[in-house]
Design an enzyme around this catalytic site. Structure first.
Site, PDB file in Angstrom:
ATOM      1  N   ARG A 295      54.160 -26.303 -29.645  1.00  0.00           N
ATOM      2  CA  ARG A 295      54.141 -25.526 -31.057  1.00  0.00           C
ATOM      3  C   ARG A 295      54.072 -26.484 -32.112  1.00  0.00           C
ATOM      4  O   ARG A 295      53.233 -26.428 -33.089  1.00  0.00           O
ATOM      5  CB  ARG A 295      55.385 -24.843 -31.076  1.00  0.00           C
ATOM      6  CG  ARG A 295      55.256 -23.515 -30.253  1.00  0.00           C
ATOM      7  CD  ARG A 295      56.839 -22.877 -30.278  1.00  0.00           C
ATOM      8  NE  ARG A 295      57.438 -23.674 -29.292  1.00  0.00           N
ATOM      9  CZ  ARG A 295      58.692 -23.332 -29.031  1.00  0.00           C
ATOM     10  NH1 ARG A 295      58.990 -22.054 -29.028  1.00  0.00           N
ATOM     11  NH2 ARG A 295      59.230 -24.202 -28.074  1.00  0.00           N
TER      12      ARG A 295
ATOM     13  N   SER B 167      61.891 -17.924 -28.430  1.00  0.00           N
ATOM     14  CA  SER B 167      62.778 -16.797 -28.012  1.00  0.00           C
ATOM     15  C   SER B 167      63.930 -17.026 -28.788  1.00  0.00           C
ATOM     16  O   SER B 167      64.598 -15.723 -29.075  1.00  0.00           O
ATOM     17  CB  SER B 167      63.088 -17.101 -26.649  1.00  0.00           C
ATOM     18  OG  SER B 167      61.827 -17.100 -25.700  1.00  0.00           O
TER      19      SER B 167
ATOM     20  N   HIS C 150      54.252 -17.024 -25.468  1.00  0.00           N
ATOM     21  CA  HIS C 150      54.189 -17.605 -24.000  1.00  0.00           C
ATOM     22  C   HIS C 150      53.283 -16.974 -23.206  1.00  0.00           C
ATOM     23  O   HIS C 150      52.247 -17.541 -22.506  1.00  0.00           O
ATOM     24  CB  HIS C 150      55.223 -16.742 -23.097  1.00  0.00           C
ATOM     25  CG  HIS C 150      56.530 -17.757 -23.534  1.00  0.00           C
ATOM     26  ND1 HIS C 150      57.785 -16.803 -23.716  1.00  0.00           N
ATOM     27  CD2 HIS C 150      57.241 -18.905 -23.689  1.00  0.00           C
ATOM     28  CE1 HIS C 150      58.855 -17.635 -24.099  1.00  0.00           C
ATOM     29  NE2 HIS C 150      58.330 -18.843 -23.949  1.00  0.00           N
TER      30      HIS C 150
ATOM     31  N   LYS D 139      72.260 -23.602 -21.960  1.00  0.00           N
ATOM     32  CA  LYS D 139      72.316 -22.243 -22.747  1.00  0.00           C
ATOM     33  C   LYS D 139      72.574 -21.110 -21.727  1.00  0.00           C
ATOM     34  O   LYS D 139      72.072 -20.961 -20.641  1.00  0.00           O
ATOM     35  CB  LYS D 139      71.056 -22.137 -23.220  1.00  0.00           C
ATOM     36  CG  LYS D 139      70.649 -22.811 -24.287  1.00  0.00           C
ATOM     37  CD  LYS D 139      69.397 -22.348 -25.072  1.00  0.00           C
ATOM     38  CE  LYS D 139      68.550 -23.072 -25.343  1.00  0.00           C
ATOM     39  NZ  LYS D 139      66.970 -22.514 -25.642  1.00  0.00           N
TER      40      LYS D 139
HETATM   41  P1  ADP Z   1      62.149 -23.849 -22.321  1.00  0.00           P
HETATM   42  O1  ADP Z   1      63.386 -23.039 -22.130  1.00  0.00           O
HETATM   43  O2  ADP Z   1      62.070 -24.736 -21.309  1.00  0.00           O
HETATM   44  O3  ADP Z   1      61.982 -24.539 -23.721  1.00  0.00           O
HETATM   45  P2  ADP Z   1      60.380 -21.575 -22.871  1.00  0.00           P
HETATM   46  O4  ADP Z   1      60.767 -20.427 -22.388  1.00  0.00           O
HETATM   47  O5  ADP Z   1      60.954 -21.675 -24.443  1.00  0.00           O
HETATM   48  O6  ADP Z   1      60.880 -23.184 -22.083  1.00  0.00           O
HETATM   49  O7  ADP Z   1      58.873 -21.897 -22.792  1.00  0.00           O
HETATM   50  C1  ADP Z   1      58.177 -22.091 -21.790  1.00  0.00           C
HETATM   51  C2  ADP Z   1      56.761 -22.727 -22.104  1.00  0.00           C
HETATM   52  O8  ADP Z   1      56.111 -21.982 -23.109  1.00  0.00           O
HETATM   53  C3  ADP Z   1      56.820 -23.943 -22.670  1.00  0.00           C
HETATM   54  O9  ADP Z   1      55.954 -24.920 -22.375  1.00  0.00           O
HETATM   55  C4  ADP Z   1      56.947 -23.729 -24.133  1.00  0.00           C
HETATM   56  O10 ADP Z   1      56.462 -25.171 -24.802  1.00  0.00           O
HETATM   57  C5  ADP Z   1      56.153 -23.018 -24.237  1.00  0.00           C
HETATM   58  N1  ADP Z   1      56.093 -22.079 -25.653  1.00  0.00           N
HETATM   59  C6  ADP Z   1      57.232 -21.489 -25.896  1.00  0.00           C
HETATM   60  N2  ADP Z   1      56.967 -20.740 -27.030  1.00  0.00           N
HETATM   61  C7  ADP Z   1      55.691 -20.934 -27.164  1.00  0.00           C
HETATM   62  C8  ADP Z   1      54.822 -20.739 -28.410  1.00  0.00           C
HETATM   63  N3  ADP Z   1      55.261 -19.735 -29.470  1.00  0.00           N
HETATM   64  N4  ADP Z   1      53.451 -20.901 -28.407  1.00  0.00           N
HETATM   65  C9  ADP Z   1      52.899 -21.662 -27.237  1.00  0.00           C
HETATM   66  N5  ADP Z   1      53.750 -22.073 -26.182  1.00  0.00           N
HETATM   67  C10 ADP Z   1      55.100 -21.702 -26.418  1.00  0.00           C
END
Ligand code: ADP
Length: 169
Positions: free
Chosen positions: A96, A134, A23, A47
């Site tokens: 990703r 996460s 992130h 969730k």
């Molecule tokens: P959500 O709950 O909407 O899936 P996340 O909190 O997991 O959101 O992620 C927020 C943003 O960060 C999204 O655009 C997601 O695609 C991006 N993201 C999550 N993990 C990664 C990563 N490892 N590398 C790049 N972008 C990521």
């Protein structure tokens, strides 16, 4: 938040449960592409979060301190409405894997239908973070695995503390 219309404002929404280096890499790169970047911390209705909204916001605020043009806000409900209310037009997302691609493509089409003035811009995840999520990090933490490569120290400590409180390691 700047109120001049010539400022390019982007909004990066997510659950950030918890925020990790993947992130942060997207936030860092986005902060260079746009004049102002708002990180919107929302809830996934499907969730139960590991960290409360306040805790997630506090952790994201802590880790984006080095970026002067990044602001963190909590939001409820639809991300498109949050972006609209901020008078921004750009949603920034990280991509990703191919499976992300399918989900993100559908979501950006849905958002485009909900509000055709909004555009979604994707940044490809860096290779070293392209497998980081996460969900996996919470699992690794609950089995006592090494988190140093994926989490800033403040988030690692918070996650390990939460696992202990839940009766894990
Ligand atoms: P959500 O709950 O909407 O899936 P996340 O909190 O997991 O959101 O992620 C927020 C943003 O960060 C999204 O655009 C997601 O695609 C991006 N993201 C999550 N993990 C990664 C990563 N490892 N590398 C790049 N972008 C990521």
């Amino acid at each position: 938040m700047p109120n001049s219309l010539d400022q390019r404002v982007a909004v990066c929404t997510g659950t950030f449960d918890p925020v990790h280096l993947g992130h942060i890499d997207i936030i860092r790169r986005g902060s260079k592409l746009f004049d102002w970047l708002v990180v919107g911390v929302g809830d996934n209705p499907e969730k139960a979060p590991f960290f409360s909204a306040e805790e997630r916001v506090a952790l994201v605020k802590e880790v984006v301190k080095p970026f002067a043009n990044v602001e963190v806000r909590a939001f409820d409900g639809l991300a498109v409405k949050f972006v609209r209310d901020l008078k921004a037009r750009i949603m920034l997302r990280g991509l990703r894997t191919l499976s992300d691609m399918e989900y993100e493509f559908t979501m950006s089409l849905m958002n485009f239908n909900l509000d055709p003035d909004l555009e979604t811009i994707f940044l490809m995840a860096r290779e070293e973070y392209s497998h980081v999520s996460s969900t996996f990090l919470r699992q690794i933490a609950s089995f006592g695995g090494d988190l140093n490569k994926f989490l800033p120290p403040v988030v690692k400590e918070a996650l390990e503390k939460r696992i202990r409180e839940r009766g894990g390691r």
